[in-house]
Design an enzyme around this catalytic site. Structure first.
Site, mmCIF file in Angstrom:
data_model
loop_
_atom_site.group_PDB
_atom_site.id
_atom_site.type_symbol
_atom_site.label_atom_id
_atom_site.label_comp_id
_atom_site.label_asym_id
_atom_site.label_seq_id
_atom_site.Cartn_x
_atom_site.Cartn_y
_atom_site.Cartn_z
ATOM 1 N N ASN A 96 -9.890 0.699 7.550
ATOM 2 C CA ASN A 96 -11.387 0.834 8.543
ATOM 3 C C ASN A 96 -11.475 0.503 9.702
ATOM 4 O O ASN A 96 -12.670 0.838 10.100
ATOM 5 C CB ASN A 96 -11.990 -0.196 7.687
ATOM 6 C CG ASN A 96 -12.055 0.009 5.761
ATOM 7 O OD1 ASN A 96 -12.107 1.288 5.580
ATOM 8 N ND2 ASN A 96 -12.976 -1.128 4.913
ATOM 9 N N TYR A 98 1.106 -1.883 -0.341
ATOM 10 C CA TYR A 98 -0.033 0.053 -0.120
ATOM 11 C C TYR A 98 0.706 1.436 -0.487
ATOM 12 O O TYR A 98 0.215 2.313 -0.269
ATOM 13 C CB TYR A 98 -0.705 -0.098 1.016
ATOM 14 C CG TYR A 98 -1.982 -0.647 1.290
ATOM 15 C CD1 TYR A 98 -2.954 -1.261 0.120
ATOM 16 C CD2 TYR A 98 -1.613 -2.285 1.842
ATOM 17 C CE1 TYR A 98 -3.940 -1.702 0.224
ATOM 18 C CE2 TYR A 98 -2.531 -3.425 1.576
ATOM 19 C CZ TYR A 98 -3.952 -3.197 1.361
ATOM 20 O OH TYR A 98 -4.644 -4.085 0.950
ATOM 21 N N ASN A 152 -13.688 5.312 5.511
ATOM 22 C CA ASN A 152 -14.564 4.814 5.753
ATOM 23 C C ASN A 152 -13.474 4.541 7.199
ATOM 24 O O ASN A 152 -13.959 3.966 8.228
ATOM 25 C CB ASN A 152 -13.865 3.404 5.253
ATOM 26 C CG ASN A 152 -15.073 2.972 4.795
ATOM 27 O OD1 ASN A 152 -16.443 3.247 4.472
ATOM 28 N ND2 ASN A 152 -15.213 2.190 3.071
ATOM 29 N N HIS A 185 -4.512 6.030 -0.953
ATOM 30 C CA HIS A 185 -5.541 6.050 0.639
ATOM 31 C C HIS A 185 -4.474 6.162 1.729
ATOM 32 O O HIS A 185 -4.694 6.457 2.648
ATOM 33 C CB HIS A 185 -5.914 4.295 0.287
ATOM 34 C CG HIS A 185 -7.381 4.211 1.111
ATOM 35 N ND1 HIS A 185 -7.959 5.844 1.289
ATOM 36 C CD2 HIS A 185 -7.467 3.712 1.327
ATOM 37 C CE1 HIS A 185 -9.450 5.258 1.617
ATOM 38 N NE2 HIS A 185 -9.212 4.379 1.986
ATOM 39 N N TYR A 221 -5.572 -1.252 9.448
ATOM 40 C CA TYR A 221 -5.801 -0.735 8.275
ATOM 41 C C TYR A 221 -7.114 0.085 7.966
ATOM 42 O O TYR A 221 -7.339 0.303 9.405
ATOM 43 C CB TYR A 221 -6.651 -2.797 7.697
ATOM 44 C CG TYR A 221 -5.439 -3.342 7.445
ATOM 45 C CD1 TYR A 221 -4.864 -3.339 6.376
ATOM 46 C CD2 TYR A 221 -4.857 -4.312 8.314
ATOM 47 C CE1 TYR A 221 -3.460 -4.000 5.224
ATOM 48 C CE2 TYR A 221 -3.708 -5.056 7.953
ATOM 49 C CZ TYR A 221 -3.699 -5.281 6.607
ATOM 50 O OH TYR A 221 -2.397 -5.988 6.224
#
Length: 194
Positions: free
Chosen positions: A66, A14, A113, A19, A64
């Site tokens: 969320n 990532y 989120n 994000h 993570y």
């Protein structure tokens, strides 16, 4: 003491994605202000140091995106911080062009989120935030695929400049000048063409 949390996803796959601009901003603060690492705790990688004469904790939740709120809640509870005046959350925003940032004192999750989970865990939407623009999702793209994709070669310099602006804005916010930071940075773009 202030808690500055940048949102993102752990693991190498990532790194550099849209994000993860929250993580990128924390990394910038760590380098710029030489904040030593305190290792892991509170479901985050974190460090303690000084920015603009204020004691700060900078953190990257390892839950993570969320579930970011779990880490934020642990940090806030452990350090007995007031979310309204001592918490700053940095994260990506698809409604802002790459290079733009926007500062808010409170507000809804706006479909993000990570923020949704923080609001649920803290029981309030009254905390300061710095949104870093990552650009609008193209029509045929799935939102998750878009925010988990890397920036283009053209976007990256704009985003790097926005991260610098975010750091300077955070410095002002730590000095109690949230309104001044909003006035200066909410209309500033890193794109010279705008």
């Amino acid at each position: 003491m202030y808690i500055i949390v940048g949102l993102g996803n752990p693991t190498r796959q990532y790194e550099g994605t849209k994000h993860n601009v929250g993580f990128d901003t924390i990394d910038y603060l760590i380098d710029e202000y030489q904040i030593p690492s305190s290792g892991t705790g509170h479901k985050a990688l974190f460090g303690k140091g000084m920015i603009a004469g204020q004691k700060v904790i900078v953190a990257k939740p390892m839950t993570y995106m969320n579930l970011s709120g779990e880490s934020v809640r642990e940090l806030v509870n452990y350090y007995k911080a007031d979310p309204e005046s001592e918490l700053i959350v940095v994260y990506d925003d698809i409604s802002l062009a790459p290079g733009q940032i926007r500062i808010r004192k409170k507000g809804s999750a706006g479909g993000h989120n990570g923020i949704k989970n923080i609001i649920a865990n803290l029981g309030t939407d009254r905390f300061m935030r710095v949104k870093v623009g990552v650009g609008e999702k193209p029509k045929n793209w799935d939102l998750a695929d878009y925010v988990l994709s890397p920036f283009t070669k053209d976007e990256r310099p704009l985003v790097n400049l926005a991260i610098e602006h975010a750091a300077k804005a955070i410095e002002q916010m730590l000095n109690g000048d949230v309104d001044a930071a909003m006035n200066e940075y909410n209309r500033k773009s890193a794109n010279p063409a705008e």
